[in-house]
Structure formats: structure tokens, C-alpha cells
Design a protein around this motif. Structure first.
Motif, PDB file in Angstrom:
ATOM      1  N   TYR A 100       0.690  -0.934  -0.061  1.00  0.00           N
ATOM      2  CA  TYR A 100       0.094   0.019   0.054  1.00  0.00           C
ATOM      3  C   TYR A 100       1.010   1.180  -0.178  1.00  0.00           C
ATOM      4  O   TYR A 100       0.190   2.446   0.004  1.00  0.00           O
ATOM      5  N   ARG A 101       2.276   1.053  -0.031  1.00  0.00           N
ATOM      6  CA  ARG A 101       2.999   2.087   0.165  1.00  0.00           C
ATOM      7  C   ARG A 101       3.262   3.023  -1.291  1.00  0.00           C
ATOM      8  O   ARG A 101       2.729   2.492  -2.214  1.00  0.00           O
ATOM      9  N   ASP A 102       3.339   4.303  -1.095  1.00  0.00           N
ATOM     10  CA  ASP A 102       3.353   5.331  -2.415  1.00  0.00           C
ATOM     11  C   ASP A 102       4.907   5.315  -2.794  1.00  0.00           C
ATOM     12  O   ASP A 102       4.864   6.019  -4.115  1.00  0.00           O
ATOM     13  N   ASP A 103       6.006   4.649  -2.440  1.00  0.00           N
ATOM     14  CA  ASP A 103       7.133   4.626  -2.881  1.00  0.00           C
ATOM     15  C   ASP A 103       7.713   3.104  -3.406  1.00  0.00           C
ATOM     16  O   ASP A 103       8.924   3.144  -3.758  1.00  0.00           O
ATOM     17  N   ARG A 105       7.487   2.025  -6.660  1.00  0.00           N
ATOM     18  CA  ARG A 105       8.209   2.032  -7.853  1.00  0.00           C
ATOM     19  C   ARG A 105       9.839   2.688  -7.684  1.00  0.00           C
ATOM     20  O   ARG A 105      10.420   2.660  -8.569  1.00  0.00           O
ATOM     21  N   ARG A 141       3.404   9.000   5.578  1.00  0.00           N
ATOM     22  CA  ARG A 141       3.141   8.350   4.441  1.00  0.00           C
ATOM     23  C   ARG A 141       2.929   6.628   4.704  1.00  0.00           C
ATOM     24  O   ARG A 141       2.136   5.959   4.243  1.00  0.00           O
ATOM     25  N   THR A 142       3.760   6.251   5.964  1.00  0.00           N
ATOM     26  CA  THR A 142       3.794   4.823   6.195  1.00  0.00           C
ATOM     27  C   THR A 142       2.008   4.819   6.857  1.00  0.00           C
ATOM     28  O   THR A 142       1.448   3.685   6.808  1.00  0.00           O
ATOM     29  N   ARG A 144      -0.584   6.521   6.234  1.00  0.00           N
ATOM     30  CA  ARG A 144      -1.460   6.502   5.208  1.00  0.00           C
ATOM     31  C   ARG A 144      -1.661   5.316   4.529  1.00  0.00           C
ATOM     32  O   ARG A 144      -2.815   4.865   4.155  1.00  0.00           O
ATOM     33  N   ALA A 145      -0.548   4.228   4.204  1.00  0.00           N
ATOM     34  CA  ALA A 145      -0.771   3.121   3.708  1.00  0.00           C
ATOM     35  C   ALA A 145      -1.280   2.324   4.669  1.00  0.00           C
ATOM     36  O   ALA A 145      -2.107   1.308   4.438  1.00  0.00           O
ATOM     37  N   ASP A 148      -4.950   2.580   4.423  1.00  0.00           N
ATOM     38  CA  ASP A 148      -5.642   1.945   3.092  1.00  0.00           C
ATOM     39  C   ASP A 148      -5.551   0.254   3.516  1.00  0.00           C
ATOM     40  O   ASP A 148      -6.604  -0.120   2.824  1.00  0.00           O
TER      41      ASP A 148
END
Length: 221
Positions: A100-103, A105, A141-142, A144-145, A148
Motif C-alpha cells: 500500500y506504500r506510495d514509494d 516504484r 506516509r507509512t 496513510r498506507a 488503506d
């Protein structure tokens, strides 16, 4: 099932008496200890009492630790809650947020962990008071993941956040409900939580400066 019985996890003098320790990480200056073992123990005890007070008990409480050190902190909080609140079951779980992390990529080699809920919940967190437990709150950010990831598990009554250290520099509108230590830092500094059960040695929170030429940052959490 209590994850604390199946997962490998993470007495020092007070922080003011702890000196700097040499770092083995190139580009990282000598570390200084800001919290010792006794400081961490007191912070967790205080957080446990705050959780019970805020929620008027612990009957529907579920602690979910975010790997790695958040799981061990959840285990320690569960032990303290059991001592001060008879209605608490003593159970806690693990919430893996990797996918679910946004990093992803930028860091595609992250190892996928496992989400483990207490067996008594039958795989659902519906109508529970979920307290996410993490070691260091930084960008947000963690967390936020984690929120989700919770959406895929059910609909909790409320979600709260407990962090041993809040170092600031939020990038998302996320705030902890329970904080062991607010630690003002610069982005050129690194904050690490070391727990005996995970890292060996003694419990400690250490801070170090990161060389601007090392390509390091304070970490995104």
C-alpha cells in the motif's frame, strides 16, 4: 493467536547519562541517545494508561503493530494494558503495509510481510477500536498506507495512532493520538529506535546527523 509468540522481535542508564556511540554507517555522524531503556518503558506505560482513559476501558480494543518495531511495541503495550485493564484480552496483531506504500516504484525490492489478526476476530476488524502502533512518525506516509490496508480488513469503529517518537516533518495531515516523545529534528538527521528483542543490545532511541553527500535522508515513514 498472539503474534508475539511466533515472530522474532525487537538496562540502560537514563538518556542524559548516555554518551555518543560510533556509527558503522558511512556518511552518518556519531549517534547520541535521546531515550534509554527506562525512558522507553515509562513512555509505553503512560501511553497504555492514556489509551484506557481515552477509550473508557479496553473491551473492544485491538492493537495493530506496523513491522518491524511497531509489532514489538504493540506487544509491550498489550502486556501493560492487561495489567491495568482486566477487560483487555491481551491480543494484538500485525499490519503489513508494504503493498500500500506510495514509494514502491522507487523501491521495488521491498519484501512483503504478513498481516496477522488475533484468531478471535475471525479475520475482521469491524466495530473495533483499532490502535495502530509504530516506532517513529515522520512524513505520515507509512500511516496513510496503513489506513488503506485497514480498509481491506473491515470497518473499525475508530482508528487511533500510537507512536513512540514523533519527529515532525509531516507531509500528510496525520497526527498521533498517543506519543511517547516529541523529538524536534532536522531532515538531515536520522532517528532510530532500537529494541532489545529486535536489534539486540539495549532499548534506545538514537539520533545522528546524515552527511549531505551520502545520498541519505532521514527516512520516509
Amino acid at each position: 493467536m498472539n503474534p508475539g509468540n511466533r515472530m522474532p522481535e525487537s538496562s540502560a542508564p537514563p538518556s542524559q547519562s548516555s554518551g555518543a556511540a560510533p556509527s558503522t554507517d558511512p556518511g552518518v555522524a556519531a549517534e547520541r541517545t535521546v531515550l534509554g531503556e527506562a525512558d522507553i518503558a515509562r513512555a509505553l506505560t503512560r501511553i497504555a494508561h492514556e489509551i484506557v482513559e481515552r477509550n473508557k476501558g479496553a473491551a473492544d480494543l485491538l492493537l495493530l503493530g506496523i513491522p518491524t518495531r511497531g509489532v514489538q511495541l504493540a506487544h509491550r503495550l498489550a502486556e501493560r494494558l492487561t495489567q491495568i485493564e482486566p477487560t483487555f484480552s491481551g491480543e494484538y496483531g500485525t499490519l503489513d503495509v508494504t503493498m500500500y506504500r506510495d514509494d514502491l516504484r522507487r523501491q521495488p525490492t521491498r519484501a512483503v510481510g504478513q498481516t496477522v489478526l488475533p484468531g478471535s476476530l475471525d479475520g475482521t476488524i469491524d466495530d473495533k477500536v483499532v490502535v495502530l502502533v509504530d516506532d517513529v512518525l515522520f512524513s505520515g506516509r507509512t500511516i496513510r498506507a496503513a489506513l488503506d490496508a485497514l480498509n481491506d480488513l473491515g470497518r473499525p469503529r475508530v482508528v487511533q495512532l500510537a507512536a513512540l517518537v514523533d519527529r515532525g516533518h509531516r507531509e500528510l495531515p496525520i497526527r498521533a493520538d498517543y506519543v511517547g516523545k516529541n523529538l524536534p529534528t532536522s531532515r538531515s538527521e536520522r532517528v532510530r529506535v532500537r529494541l532489545a528483542d529486535v536489534d539486540g543490545g539495549v532499548d534506545a532511541v538514537v539520533i545522528s546527523s546524515v552527511s549531505t553527500g551520502s545520498g541519505e535522508s532521514g527516512g520516509v515513514r
